[in-house]
Structure formats: structure tokens, C-alpha cells
Scaffold this motif. Structure first.
Motif, PDB file in Angstrom:
ATOM      1  N   ASN A 172      34.988  97.952 115.459  1.00 22.52           N
ATOM      2  CA  ASN A 172      35.085  96.717 114.687  1.00 22.52           C
ATOM      3  C   ASN A 172      36.480  96.553 114.099  1.00 22.52           C
ATOM      4  OD1 ASN A 172      34.764  95.048 112.046  1.00 22.52           O
ATOM      5  ND2 ASN A 172      32.876  94.676 113.168  1.00 22.52           N
ATOM      6  N   PHE A 211      36.700  90.394 122.264  1.00 24.18           N
ATOM      7  CA  PHE A 211      36.102  89.572 121.217  1.00 24.18           C
ATOM      8  C   PHE A 211      35.329  88.393 121.789  1.00 24.18           C
ATOM      9  CE2 PHE A 211      40.186  91.277 119.601  1.00 24.18           C
ATOM     10  CZ  PHE A 211      39.667  92.171 118.665  1.00 24.18           C
ATOM     11  N   GLU A 229      32.057  87.431 119.930  1.00 22.05           N
ATOM     12  CA  GLU A 229      32.318  86.848 118.616  1.00 22.05           C
ATOM     13  C   GLU A 229      32.845  85.423 118.744  1.00 22.05           C
ATOM     14  OE1 GLU A 229      34.413  89.501 115.810  1.00 22.05           O
ATOM     15  OE2 GLU A 229      34.117  91.042 117.335  1.00 22.05           O
ATOM     16  N   ASN A 246      30.006  83.110 119.705  1.00 18.93           N
ATOM     17  CA  ASN A 246      29.146  82.783 118.564  1.00 18.93           C
ATOM     18  C   ASN A 246      29.832  81.809 117.609  1.00 18.93           C
ATOM     19  OD1 ASN A 246      27.041  84.391 119.456  1.00 18.93           O
ATOM     20  ND2 ASN A 246      27.756  86.203 118.362  1.00 18.93           N
ATOM     21  N   ASN A 304      40.348  84.350 111.093  1.00 13.86           N
ATOM     22  CA  ASN A 304      39.675  85.292 111.981  1.00 13.86           C
ATOM     23  C   ASN A 304      40.035  85.065 113.452  1.00 13.86           C
ATOM     24  OD1 ASN A 304      38.450  86.604 109.885  1.00 13.86           O
ATOM     25  ND2 ASN A 304      36.489  85.524 110.075  1.00 13.86           N
ATOM     26  N   LYS A 342      42.077  87.784 115.853  1.00 18.62           N
ATOM     27  CA  LYS A 342      41.549  88.218 117.155  1.00 18.62           C
ATOM     28  C   LYS A 342      42.489  87.827 118.293  1.00 18.62           C
ATOM     29  CE  LYS A 342      36.698  88.226 115.744  1.00 18.62           C
ATOM     30  NZ  LYS A 342      36.992  88.212 114.311  1.00 18.62           N
ATOM     31  N   SER A 370      24.646  84.223 113.414  1.00 25.28           N
ATOM     32  CA  SER A 370      24.574  85.319 112.448  1.00 25.28           C
ATOM     33  C   SER A 370      24.034  84.811 111.116  1.00 25.28           C
ATOM     34  CB  SER A 370      25.971  85.921 112.233  1.00 25.28           C
ATOM     35  OG  SER A 370      26.798  84.981 111.554  1.00 25.28           O
TER      36      SER A 370
END
Length: 260
Positions: free
Chosen positions: A62, A95, A98, A101, A133, A137, A220
Motif C-alpha cells: 500500500n 493502481f 483503485e 473504483n 491521490n 499514483k 468503498s
């Protein structure tokens, strides 16, 4: 194992200012709600993990752990804990899940905005978190680890040929996020526009005329909280309390599936 308390982020980088969060990480096998509440009352943003969860983050690569490896300082507990555990840490450069999502989240958000009144002030905060974020990434995928928001914006300025005014708007987004979390409601259409442009550039978001219920249910807990914050005004006070320290409240949310 004993409790670990560590500071991380801008305080450790020594580039903090009035808009910076006072980030603390607590790792302990027993959650001390009294300690967490006291720290939050003093203005700290608290992230809590038990050792099992934190070890999982390490093993899965992570990116938050890379943040800690670069920018953290243990205040309480074994001073060598991070040094030892990071010997077995290798950041995961993939990633895709992620990002997928995050696309689902923005598709849901943009769809709901077509039909429902929404909290535009919360959108400042949401966009700040996700712009940061996505950019983290973006560079981490090529082995470059940047966690300072200002440095991320400066880094993409030439890549996207941003004007000085656009750079100022993106940096002002951080101020709007900070004010929102303190209970001040400010909105700037120019800031919203350029942050959406950045997200569009890197996420390739499309607004669908329907909601994919299967994908929607895969969101999430954090994204479900933020969608509810955007569109349910009756819960605005509770979400104001939650979003100032989301990781701490999410831990309770996952256990109880209700807001306290």
C-alpha cells in the motif's frame, strides 16, 4: 505489542502551514477511543490501525506505507519499528483497481448531480483528496514518490501547460478543503473547474445516463460516506464530524455499519 504513535506528512517534511493537517498514526491492538477523541479535540487528524491491518498494508505494498517510510517520525513506542518492518515493504506499482473504483465513484457522483441538489462545498474537499491521490499514483507508477500537494501541482504544471492562474486555483483548492473541514463554507467555480479538468485528464471520467448497480455496490465505505455527504443534507452535521478524521470513523463504521 505496545502502542505506536507517529506523526507524518507536512510536519515531518517541515513545509507545513496554517492549512496543514496535524497527521498522527496510531498502531495498537486495542483501540483507545478516549485517547483518539482527546487527540482529535486538540486538532490532530488521527489514522488508526491495529497491527494485523497495518501488516496487511505492508505486505500488499500500500502506497500509504511509502508515505510513512519517507515522512514519519515515531513519537511513542519502538523507535525502530518502522525501520524493521519497512525492510519487507515493496510498493505495489499497480493502481488499476483503485483508479477503476475512483472512476466508478465519480461516475456515480456526476450522475446524481444531474438530478439532485448537492453540497458543493463538500465537492471542494472531495476533489482535493482525489486530485492529490490521482497525482501521487500517477508519479508512483513510474517510481517517483511525491506526497506534497504543492510539489505535485508544480510537477504537472508544465506537463499540462497550466497557466499561472490555473496553478493558483489548484493551490487554492487546498485552502478551500481546509476551511471546509473547519466549518467554513466557501466555493469558487474556477477552482472547481480546474480540479475537474485534472481529474478528467487522468481518470478519463465519463458521465453515464444510468447507474451501474453492481459497480455502485463495489464502492468503498469511504466513497459511500462521501456520496451521502454530498447528497443528504440531514446528515451534514454528522458528516462534518466524520470527515475531519475519516479513517478513525471508518473503522467504527465498518464494525457497526451505523453512524454514532
Amino acid at each position: 505489542m505496545n502502542t505506536i504513535i507517529a506523526e507524518f506528512g507536512s510536519k515531518v517534511r517541515i513545509d507545513s502551514d496554517n492549512q496543514s493537517d496535524n497527521d498522527l498514526l496510531i498502531i495498537s491492538n486495542k483501540r483507545n477511543n478516549s485517547l483518539i477523541s482527546n487527540l482529535k479535540f486538540k486538532g490532530y487528524s488521527v489514522t488508526y490501525y491495529d497491527y494485523s491491518k497495518f501488516n496487511y498494508l505492508i505486505k500488499s505494498g500500500n502506497l500509504f506505507c511509502k508515505h510513512l517510510e519517507h515522512e514519519s517520525n515515531i513519537l511513542l513506542g519502538n523507535k525502530f519499528y518502522f525501520k524493521n518492518i519497512f525492510e519487507n515493504y515493496y510498493p505495489n506499482p499497480n493502481f488499476e483497481e483503485e483508479i477503476k473504483n475512483l472512476k466508478i465513484f465519480y461516475n456515480a457522483l456526476n450522475y446524481l448531480k444531474l438530478f439532485s441538489p448537492y453540497n458543493k462545498y463538500a465537492l471542494n474537499d472531495i476533489n482535493y483528496v482525489n486530485v492529490r491521490n490521482v497525482l501521487i499514483k500517477r508519479f508512483a507508477s513510474s517510481g517517483e514518490f511525491i506526497f506534497s500537494y504543492s510539489k505535485l501541482i508544480n510537477r504537472i504544471a508544465s506537463e499540462l501547460k497550466l497557466s499561472k492562474k490555473e496553478i493558483q486555483y489548484l493551490k487554492f483548492l487546498r485552502i478551500l478543503k481546509s476551511q471546509y473541514r473547519k466549518g467554513a463554507y466557501i466555493f469558487d467555480e474556477n477552482v472547481s473547474s480546474i480540479s475537474n479538468q485534472i481529474l478528467q485528464e487522468y481518470l478519463r471520467i465519463e458521465i453515464k445516463p444510468y447507474l451501474d448497480s453492481i459497480n455502485f455496490m463495489n464502492l468503498s465505505d469511504y466513497h459511500l460516506i462521501r456520496l451521502t455527504e454530498m447528497f443528504d443534507r440531514d446528515l451534514s452535521l454528522k458528516f462534518q464530524k466524520i470527515i475531519t478524521s475519516p479513517n478513525s470513523y471508518l473503522e467504527l463504521f465498518r464494525k457497526n455499519r451505523q453512524f454514532n
